[in-house]
Design a protein around this motif. Sequence first.
Motif, short mmCIF file in Angstrom:
data_model
loop_
_atom_site.label_atom_id
_atom_site.label_comp_id
_atom_site.label_asym_id
_atom_site.label_seq_id
_atom_site.Cartn_x
_atom_site.Cartn_y
_atom_site.Cartn_z
N TYR A 11 40.63 50.82 41.84
CA TYR A 11 40.38 49.44 42.29
C TYR A 11 41.61 48.81 42.91
N ILE A 12 42.79 49.14 42.39
CA ILE A 12 44.02 48.63 43.02
C ILE A 12 44.05 49.10 44.47
N TRP A 44 39.42 44.61 33.77
CA TRP A 44 39.67 43.72 34.90
C TRP A 44 40.99 42.98 34.71
N TYR A 71 34.50 43.50 41.71
CA TYR A 71 34.70 44.41 40.58
C TYR A 71 33.50 44.35 39.64
N ARG A 99 41.36 36.11 44.78
CA ARG A 99 41.25 36.73 43.46
C ARG A 99 39.84 36.61 42.87
N PHE A 130 41.58 47.17 46.69
CA PHE A 130 42.01 45.82 47.11
C PHE A 130 43.18 45.89 48.09
N GLN A 131 43.97 46.95 47.99
CA GLN A 131 45.08 47.09 48.93
C GLN A 131 44.61 47.56 50.31
N LEU A 151 39.79 54.56 37.19
CA LEU A 151 39.09 53.37 37.69
C LEU A 151 40.08 52.27 38.07
N GLN A 152 41.05 52.08 37.22
CA GLN A 152 42.04 51.02 37.46
C GLN A 152 42.85 51.31 38.73
N ILE A 160 43.75 45.13 35.83
CA ILE A 160 43.81 45.24 37.29
C ILE A 160 44.40 43.96 37.89
N LEU A 164 47.72 43.32 40.17
CA LEU A 164 47.67 42.74 41.51
C LEU A 164 48.57 41.52 41.60
N GLN A 176 37.67 39.14 44.50
CA GLN A 176 38.02 40.48 44.02
C GLN A 176 37.36 40.74 42.67
N GLU A 177 37.39 39.72 41.82
CA GLU A 177 36.78 39.88 40.50
C GLU A 177 35.27 40.05 40.64
N GLY A 227 42.30 38.42 50.23
CA GLY A 227 43.09 38.49 48.99
C GLY A 227 42.66 37.45 47.97
N ALA A 230 31.76 47.85 39.18
CA ALA A 230 32.57 48.61 38.22
C ALA A 230 31.76 49.63 37.42
#
Lengths: 188, 240
Positions: free
Chosen positions: A56-57, B26, A27, A20, A60-61, A52-53, B29, B33, A23-24, A18, A31
Amino acid sequence: MKLTQYSIDELLEGCKAGNRKMQEALYKQTAAKMMAVCMRYAKNRMEAEDTLQVGYIKVFQKVKEYRGDGSFEGWIRRIMVNTAIESYRKNLKAMNVVPIEDAYEQPATGFDFSRLGMQDLMKVIQKLADGYRLVFNMYIIEGYSHKEIAETLGISEGASKSQLSRARAILKEEIIRMEGINYATHAG
Amino acid sequence: MQDKEFDQLFKDRFEEAEVQPSANLWGNIAEQLEPKRKHAALVYWWSVAAVILMTVGIGLLTPKTEKIRLQSKGEIAAAEVVLKDTVPVSADQILISSVAAADQDTANISTPLVIAPRYDAAEEKNNLFAVQPNTVDSRPDIKKPEVPAAENAEPENKTVAVNEVMIASADLSDNDPEALTASSSQEHRGIRNVGDLVNFVVNKVDKRENKIVQFDTDDDNSSLVSLNLGIIRFSKRSNK
Protein backbone atom coordinates in the motif's frame (compact mmCIF):
# COMPACT_ATOMS: atom_id res chain seq x y z
CA MET A 1 -17.49 -2.79 5.31
CA LYS A 2 -19.11 -1.91 2.05
CA LEU A 3 -19.68 1.75 2.79
CA THR A 4 -18.73 2.87 -0.69
CA GLN A 5 -18.89 6.61 -0.15
CA TYR A 6 -16.59 7.50 -2.99
CA SER A 7 -16.42 6.44 -6.60
CA ILE A 8 -13.19 4.95 -7.94
CA ASP A 9 -12.52 8.18 -9.85
CA GLU A 10 -12.91 10.27 -6.72
CA LEU A 11 -10.61 7.96 -4.80
CA LEU A 12 -8.06 8.03 -7.60
CA GLU A 13 -8.01 11.83 -7.77
CA GLY A 14 -7.85 12.13 -3.99
CA CYS A 15 -4.96 9.70 -3.74
CA LYS A 16 -3.10 11.41 -6.55
CA ALA A 17 -3.41 14.65 -4.58
CA GLY A 18 -2.06 12.88 -1.49
CA ASN A 19 -5.31 13.36 0.44
CA ARG A 20 -5.00 11.22 3.57
CA LYS A 21 -8.79 10.73 3.93
CA MET A 22 -9.05 9.44 0.38
CA GLN A 23 -6.06 7.16 0.89
CA GLU A 24 -7.76 5.66 3.91
CA ALA A 25 -11.02 5.25 1.98
CA LEU A 26 -9.21 3.44 -0.82
CA TYR A 27 -7.49 1.19 1.70
CA LYS A 28 -10.75 0.37 3.49
CA GLN A 29 -12.40 -0.47 0.19
CA THR A 30 -9.68 -2.75 -1.17
CA ALA A 31 -7.65 -4.07 1.78
CA ALA A 32 -9.58 -7.31 2.37
CA LYS A 33 -9.19 -8.45 -1.23
CA MET A 34 -5.53 -7.52 -1.28
CA MET A 35 -4.97 -9.25 2.04
CA ALA A 36 -6.28 -12.44 0.44
CA VAL A 37 -3.76 -12.02 -2.37
CA CYS A 38 -0.91 -11.48 0.05
CA MET A 39 -1.99 -14.47 2.14
CA ARG A 40 -1.61 -16.78 -0.87
CA TYR A 41 2.00 -15.71 -1.24
CA ALA A 42 2.87 -15.87 2.44
CA LYS A 43 3.64 -18.53 5.02
CA ASN A 44 1.36 -16.94 7.57
CA ARG A 45 -0.76 -13.91 8.45
CA MET A 46 2.12 -11.87 9.76
CA GLU A 47 4.15 -12.23 6.59
CA ALA A 48 1.05 -11.38 4.56
CA GLU A 49 0.45 -8.18 6.53
CA ASP A 50 4.04 -7.10 6.02
CA THR A 51 3.60 -7.49 2.28
CA LEU A 52 0.25 -5.69 2.41
CA GLN A 53 1.75 -2.74 4.24
CA VAL A 54 4.72 -2.38 1.90
CA GLY A 55 2.34 -2.82 -1.04
CA TYR A 56 0.00 0.00 0.00
CA ILE A 57 2.90 2.37 0.63
CA LYS A 58 3.97 1.68 -2.96
CA VAL A 59 0.40 2.19 -4.19
CA PHE A 60 0.22 5.67 -2.63
CA GLN A 61 3.68 6.59 -3.85
CA LYS A 62 3.09 5.41 -7.40
CA VAL A 63 -0.56 6.32 -7.85
CA LYS A 64 0.40 9.36 -9.94
CA GLU A 65 1.91 6.96 -12.49
CA TYR A 66 -1.38 5.09 -12.92
CA ARG A 67 -2.58 5.99 -16.41
CA GLY A 68 -5.95 4.25 -16.27
CA ASP A 69 -5.12 1.30 -18.51
CA GLY A 70 -6.85 -1.68 -16.89
CA SER A 71 -8.91 -1.52 -13.72
CA PHE A 72 -7.55 0.38 -10.74
CA GLU A 73 -8.11 -2.66 -8.55
CA GLY A 74 -6.14 -4.82 -10.99
CA TRP A 75 -3.32 -2.29 -10.84
CA ILE A 76 -3.25 -2.42 -7.03
CA ARG A 77 -3.34 -6.23 -7.15
CA ARG A 78 -0.33 -6.28 -9.50
CA ILE A 79 1.60 -4.11 -7.06
CA MET A 80 0.77 -6.55 -4.25
CA VAL A 81 1.91 -9.55 -6.32
CA ASN A 82 5.12 -7.79 -7.35
CA THR A 83 5.80 -6.84 -3.74
CA ALA A 84 5.38 -10.48 -2.72
CA ILE A 85 7.72 -11.64 -5.50
CA GLU A 86 10.28 -9.02 -4.51
CA SER A 87 10.28 -10.02 -0.88
CA TYR A 88 10.70 -13.65 -1.92
CA ARG A 89 13.67 -12.76 -4.06
CA LYS A 90 15.17 -10.71 -1.24
CA ASN A 91 15.36 -13.62 1.13
CA LEU A 92 15.97 -16.11 -1.62
CA LYS A 93 17.02 -19.29 0.04
CA ALA A 94 17.42 -21.02 -3.32
CA MET A 95 14.30 -22.71 -4.60
CA ASN A 96 13.83 -24.60 -1.36
CA VAL A 97 13.15 -27.84 -3.14
CA VAL A 98 12.00 -30.20 -0.45
CA PRO A 99 12.12 -33.77 -1.64
CA ILE A 100 9.05 -35.74 -0.78
CA GLU A 101 8.64 -39.52 -0.85
CA ASP A 102 7.03 -40.41 -4.14
CA ALA A 103 3.88 -38.46 -3.69
CA TYR A 104 4.17 -37.74 -7.38
CA GLU A 105 1.08 -38.68 -9.44
CA GLN A 106 -0.45 -40.49 -6.51
CA PRO A 107 -4.00 -41.23 -7.62
CA ALA A 108 -6.41 -39.31 -5.44
CA THR A 109 -9.18 -41.69 -6.17
CA GLY A 110 -12.65 -40.79 -5.20
CA PHE A 111 -11.73 -37.68 -3.22
CA ASP A 112 -14.15 -34.82 -3.66
CA PHE A 113 -12.03 -31.68 -3.82
CA SER A 114 -14.92 -29.49 -4.79
CA ARG A 115 -16.26 -29.34 -1.25
CA LEU A 116 -13.11 -27.57 -0.10
CA GLY A 117 -13.51 -23.94 0.80
CA MET A 118 -11.15 -21.03 0.27
CA GLN A 119 -9.76 -21.26 3.81
CA ASP A 120 -8.87 -24.94 3.38
CA LEU A 121 -7.01 -24.18 0.19
CA MET A 122 -5.27 -21.21 1.81
CA LYS A 123 -4.04 -23.46 4.60
CA VAL A 124 -2.44 -26.00 2.28
CA ILE A 125 -1.01 -23.40 -0.04
CA GLN A 126 0.72 -21.71 2.89
CA LYS A 127 2.32 -25.02 3.85
CA LEU A 128 4.10 -25.26 0.49
CA ALA A 129 7.79 -24.46 0.28
CA ASP A 130 8.31 -20.81 -0.79
CA GLY A 131 9.41 -21.59 -4.35
CA TYR A 132 6.56 -23.99 -5.04
CA ARG A 133 4.00 -21.58 -3.64
CA LEU A 134 5.34 -18.73 -5.74
CA VAL A 135 5.27 -20.64 -9.03
CA PHE A 136 1.85 -22.13 -8.31
CA ASN A 137 0.37 -18.71 -7.52
CA MET A 138 1.96 -16.97 -10.47
CA TYR A 139 0.95 -19.62 -13.00
CA ILE A 140 -2.43 -20.86 -11.76
CA ILE A 141 -3.98 -17.80 -10.14
CA GLU A 142 -2.24 -14.81 -11.73
CA GLY A 143 -1.91 -16.45 -15.14
CA TYR A 144 1.76 -15.78 -15.88
CA SER A 145 3.33 -17.97 -18.56
CA HIS A 146 6.23 -20.28 -17.72
CA LYS A 147 8.44 -18.00 -19.79
CA GLU A 148 7.49 -14.95 -17.73
CA ILE A 149 7.96 -16.85 -14.47
CA ALA A 150 11.36 -18.08 -15.63
CA GLU A 151 12.46 -14.52 -16.46
CA THR A 152 11.11 -13.02 -13.26
CA LEU A 153 12.65 -15.59 -10.95
CA GLY A 154 15.83 -16.18 -12.92
CA ILE A 155 15.21 -19.90 -13.45
CA SER A 156 14.74 -22.00 -16.59
CA GLU A 157 11.32 -22.60 -18.13
CA GLY A 158 11.77 -26.30 -17.47
CA ALA A 159 12.38 -25.59 -13.81
CA SER A 160 9.21 -23.51 -13.68
CA LYS A 161 7.19 -26.35 -15.22
CA SER A 162 8.58 -29.01 -12.89
CA GLN A 163 8.08 -26.77 -9.86
CA LEU A 164 4.45 -26.37 -10.84
CA SER A 165 3.74 -30.10 -11.16
CA ARG A 166 5.56 -30.78 -7.90
CA ALA A 167 3.51 -28.08 -6.20
CA ARG A 168 0.29 -29.54 -7.54
CA ALA A 169 1.20 -33.04 -6.39
CA ILE A 170 2.14 -31.86 -2.90
CA LEU A 171 -1.09 -29.90 -2.60
CA LYS A 172 -3.20 -32.91 -3.53
CA GLU A 173 -1.38 -35.16 -1.12
CA GLU A 174 -1.61 -32.63 1.67
CA ILE A 175 -5.34 -32.10 1.17
CA ILE A 176 -6.03 -35.83 1.30
CA ARG A 177 -3.86 -36.21 4.38
CA MET A 178 -5.61 -33.32 6.16
CA GLU A 179 -9.08 -34.45 5.21
CA GLY A 180 -8.18 -38.03 6.15
CA ILE A 181 -7.25 -36.89 9.65
CA ASN A 182 -10.45 -34.88 9.87
CA TYR A 183 -12.44 -37.88 8.72
CA ALA A 184 -10.65 -40.15 11.17
CA THR A 185 -11.22 -37.86 14.14
CA HIS A 186 -14.86 -37.40 13.24
CA ALA A 187 -15.35 -41.11 12.77
CA GLY A 188 -13.46 -41.95 15.93
CA MET B 1 -9.61 -35.11 -10.47
CA GLN B 2 -7.65 -33.82 -13.44
CA ASP B 3 -5.05 -31.07 -13.12
CA LYS B 4 -7.24 -28.66 -15.06
CA GLU B 5 -10.15 -29.08 -12.69
CA PHE B 6 -7.82 -28.91 -9.72
CA ASP B 7 -6.31 -25.64 -10.96
CA GLN B 8 -9.75 -24.22 -11.71
CA LEU B 9 -10.86 -24.99 -8.17
CA PHE B 10 -8.09 -22.82 -6.75
CA LYS B 11 -8.83 -20.08 -9.26
CA ASP B 12 -12.51 -20.03 -8.36
CA ARG B 13 -11.95 -20.08 -4.62
CA PHE B 14 -9.40 -17.29 -4.67
CA GLU B 15 -11.10 -15.17 -7.32
CA GLU B 16 -13.17 -13.03 -4.97
CA ALA B 17 -11.51 -14.12 -1.74
CA GLU B 18 -11.37 -11.63 1.09
CA VAL B 19 -9.40 -11.79 4.33
CA GLN B 20 -9.66 -8.96 6.84
CA PRO B 21 -6.25 -7.61 7.82
CA SER B 22 -5.58 -6.57 11.42
CA ALA B 23 -7.38 -3.42 12.50
CA ASN B 24 -4.17 -1.52 13.30
CA LEU B 25 -2.61 -2.04 9.87
CA TRP B 26 -3.96 1.21 8.41
CA GLY B 27 -2.46 3.04 11.36
CA ASN B 28 0.95 1.60 10.52
CA ILE B 29 0.62 2.59 6.88
CA ALA B 30 -0.54 6.12 7.74
CA GLU B 31 2.36 6.49 10.15
CA GLN B 32 4.78 5.44 7.44
CA LEU B 33 3.26 7.93 5.02
CA GLU B 34 3.25 10.78 7.57
CA PRO B 35 6.87 11.55 8.46
CA LYS B 36 7.76 12.91 5.03
CA ARG B 37 5.97 16.25 5.40
CA LYS B 38 7.12 16.90 8.96
CA HIS B 39 10.62 15.86 8.03
CA ALA B 40 11.58 18.82 5.86
CA ALA B 41 10.48 21.40 8.42
CA LEU B 42 12.20 19.54 11.23
CA VAL B 43 15.49 19.33 9.37
CA TYR B 44 15.28 23.07 8.67
CA TRP B 45 14.77 24.11 12.28
CA TRP B 46 17.35 21.66 13.56
CA SER B 47 19.92 23.09 11.17
CA VAL B 48 19.10 26.63 12.31
CA ALA B 49 19.52 25.55 15.92
CA ALA B 50 22.79 23.82 15.08
CA VAL B 51 24.21 26.92 13.40
CA ILE B 52 23.33 29.11 16.39
CA LEU B 53 24.78 26.62 18.85
CA MET B 54 27.94 26.26 16.81
CA THR B 55 28.38 30.02 16.58
CA VAL B 56 27.93 30.51 20.31
CA GLY B 57 30.29 27.62 21.02
CA ILE B 58 33.06 28.94 18.82
CA GLY B 59 32.52 32.44 20.17
CA LEU B 60 33.11 31.16 23.68
CA LEU B 61 36.20 29.23 22.64
CA THR B 62 37.87 32.22 20.99
CA PRO B 63 37.16 35.22 23.24
CA LYS B 64 40.41 37.13 22.79
CA THR B 65 40.31 38.14 19.16
CA GLU B 66 39.69 41.81 19.89
CA LYS B 67 42.52 42.27 22.37
CA ILE B 68 45.01 40.94 19.88
CA ARG B 69 44.04 43.61 17.43
CA LEU B 70 44.47 46.39 19.98
CA GLN B 71 47.91 45.16 20.91
CA SER B 72 48.94 44.88 17.34
CA LYS B 73 48.02 48.51 16.69
CA GLY B 74 50.29 49.67 19.46
CA GLU B 75 53.10 47.53 18.20
CA ILE B 76 52.63 48.83 14.72
CA ALA B 77 52.92 52.40 15.93
CA ALA B 78 56.09 51.57 17.80
CA ALA B 79 57.48 49.51 14.98
CA GLU B 80 56.82 52.18 12.41
CA VAL B 81 58.78 54.69 14.39
CA VAL B 82 61.63 52.27 14.79
CA LEU B 83 61.65 51.53 11.12
CA LYS B 84 61.63 55.18 10.11
CA ASP B 85 64.31 56.14 12.50
CA THR B 86 66.70 53.27 12.16
CA VAL B 87 67.07 53.61 8.44
CA PRO B 88 68.85 56.93 8.31
CA VAL B 89 70.79 56.34 11.53
CA SER B 90 74.47 55.73 10.99
CA ALA B 91 76.28 52.55 11.89
CA ASP B 92 77.75 54.14 14.99
CA GLN B 93 74.38 55.10 16.32
CA ILE B 94 72.98 51.63 15.88
CA LEU B 95 75.99 50.31 17.66
CA ILE B 96 75.40 52.65 20.50
CA SER B 97 71.71 52.03 20.84
CA SER B 98 72.03 48.27 20.52
CA VAL B 99 74.67 48.18 23.18
CA ALA B 100 72.40 50.19 25.38
CA ALA B 101 69.60 47.78 24.64
CA ALA B 102 71.77 44.78 25.37
CA ASP B 103 72.36 46.18 28.81
CA GLN B 104 68.71 46.51 29.61
CA ASP B 105 66.34 43.83 30.75
CA THR B 106 65.14 41.91 27.67
CA ALA B 107 61.54 42.86 28.34
CA ASN B 108 62.36 46.52 28.01
CA ILE B 109 64.41 46.25 24.86
CA SER B 110 62.01 48.14 22.66
CA THR B 111 61.24 51.03 24.97
CA PRO B 112 64.54 52.90 24.85
CA LEU B 113 64.74 52.24 21.12
CA VAL B 114 61.32 53.64 20.52
CA ILE B 115 61.36 56.52 22.88
CA ALA B 116 64.78 57.78 21.99
CA PRO B 117 64.15 58.36 18.28
CA ARG B 118 60.42 59.00 18.50
CA TYR B 119 60.51 62.21 20.41
CA ASP B 120 63.71 63.41 18.82
CA ALA B 121 63.30 67.05 18.43
CA ALA B 122 66.69 68.33 17.41
CA GLU B 123 67.58 69.41 20.91
CA GLU B 124 66.55 66.26 22.66
CA LYS B 125 68.60 64.29 20.18
CA ASN B 126 71.66 66.16 21.17
CA ASN B 127 70.98 65.62 24.81
CA LEU B 128 70.62 61.90 24.32
CA PHE B 129 73.81 61.75 22.36
CA ALA B 130 75.49 63.49 25.17
CA VAL B 131 74.27 60.85 27.55
CA GLN B 132 74.73 57.76 25.49
CA PRO B 133 78.37 57.94 24.47
CA ASN B 134 79.23 57.72 28.11
CA THR B 135 77.72 54.30 28.37
CA VAL B 136 79.72 53.16 25.36
CA ASP B 137 82.92 54.47 26.80
CA SER B 138 82.23 52.96 30.18
CA ARG B 139 81.76 49.52 28.67
CA PRO B 140 84.75 47.27 29.00
CA ASP B 141 86.32 45.90 25.82
CA ILE B 142 85.06 42.39 26.47
CA LYS B 143 81.57 43.45 25.48
CA LYS B 144 82.62 44.51 22.02
CA PRO B 145 82.74 41.11 20.34
CA GLU B 146 79.09 40.70 21.22
CA VAL B 147 78.15 43.87 19.45
CA PRO B 148 78.44 42.69 15.84
CA ALA B 149 76.32 39.66 16.65
CA ALA B 150 73.67 41.79 18.31
CA GLU B 151 73.93 44.31 15.51
CA ASN B 152 73.26 41.67 12.88
CA ALA B 153 70.59 39.82 14.72
CA GLU B 154 68.56 42.65 16.09
CA PRO B 155 67.73 44.71 13.03
CA GLU B 156 66.87 41.52 11.16
CA ASN B 157 64.50 40.34 13.83
CA LYS B 158 62.93 43.68 14.04
CA THR B 159 62.31 44.04 10.34
CA VAL B 160 60.74 40.59 10.22
CA ALA B 161 58.51 41.46 13.12
CA VAL B 162 57.63 44.75 11.55
CA ASN B 163 56.73 43.09 8.28
CA GLU B 164 54.43 40.63 9.94
CA VAL B 165 52.64 43.25 11.90
CA MET B 166 52.42 45.51 8.91
CA ILE B 167 50.67 42.86 6.84
CA ALA B 168 48.15 42.23 9.55
CA SER B 169 47.52 45.90 10.00
CA ALA B 170 47.08 46.43 6.29
CA ASP B 171 44.31 43.83 6.22
CA LEU B 172 42.56 45.28 9.18
CA SER B 173 42.64 48.85 8.06
CA ASP B 174 41.47 47.92 4.55
CA ASN B 175 38.51 45.83 5.55
CA ASP B 176 37.47 47.39 8.80
CA PRO B 177 35.18 50.12 7.48
CA GLU B 178 33.36 47.70 5.21
CA ALA B 179 32.83 45.15 7.92
CA LEU B 180 31.62 47.78 10.33
CA THR B 181 29.11 49.29 7.95
CA ALA B 182 27.86 45.89 6.88
CA SER B 183 27.26 44.63 10.39
CA SER B 184 25.80 47.86 11.70
CA SER B 185 23.39 48.19 8.79
CA GLN B 186 22.16 44.64 9.39
CA GLU B 187 21.58 45.29 13.05
CA HIS B 188 19.56 48.38 12.33
CA ARG B 189 17.25 46.67 9.88
CA GLY B 190 15.80 44.48 12.58
CA ILE B 191 15.12 40.74 12.44
CA ARG B 192 12.72 39.79 9.70
CA ASN B 193 13.69 36.21 9.01
CA VAL B 194 15.88 33.36 10.14
CA GLY B 195 18.86 34.68 8.20
CA ASP B 196 18.62 37.97 10.11
CA LEU B 197 18.34 36.10 13.39
CA VAL B 198 21.46 34.09 12.65
CA ASN B 199 23.34 37.20 11.51
CA PHE B 200 22.29 39.00 14.69
CA VAL B 201 23.49 36.23 16.96
CA VAL B 202 26.70 35.86 14.98
CA ASN B 203 27.36 39.61 15.16
CA LYS B 204 26.93 39.57 18.93
CA VAL B 205 29.26 36.67 19.45
CA ASP B 206 31.79 36.76 16.64
CA LYS B 207 33.50 40.14 16.39
CA ARG B 208 35.83 39.20 13.57
CA GLU B 209 35.31 40.88 10.24
CA ASN B 210 34.97 37.47 8.56
CA LYS B 211 32.10 36.05 10.60
CA ILE B 212 31.74 32.35 11.13
CA VAL B 213 28.60 32.46 9.03
CA GLN B 214 26.65 35.21 7.33
CA PHE B 215 23.45 35.22 5.37
CA ASP B 216 22.28 37.58 2.70
CA THR B 217 18.83 38.71 3.81
CA ASP B 218 18.08 41.30 1.17
CA ASP B 219 15.61 39.02 -0.50
CA ASP B 220 13.21 36.92 1.55
CA ASN B 221 15.14 33.75 0.92
CA SER B 222 18.13 33.91 3.19
CA SER B 223 21.15 32.67 1.34
CA LEU B 224 24.57 31.88 2.69
CA VAL B 225 27.03 34.60 1.86
CA SER B 226 30.13 33.74 3.77
CA LEU B 227 31.52 31.08 6.01
CA ASN B 228 34.66 31.20 8.13
CA LEU B 229 35.54 28.06 10.03
CA GLY B 230 39.23 28.87 10.30
CA ILE B 231 40.49 26.30 7.83
CA ILE B 232 37.44 26.35 5.60
CA ARG B 233 36.46 29.73 4.28
CA PHE B 234 33.80 30.61 1.81
CA SER B 235 32.69 33.99 0.63
CA LYS B 236 30.37 35.16 -2.12
CA ARG B 237 31.65 38.72 -1.89
CA SER B 238 34.68 39.11 -4.11
CA ASN B 239 37.82 39.93 -2.16
CA LYS B 240 39.10 43.41 -2.93
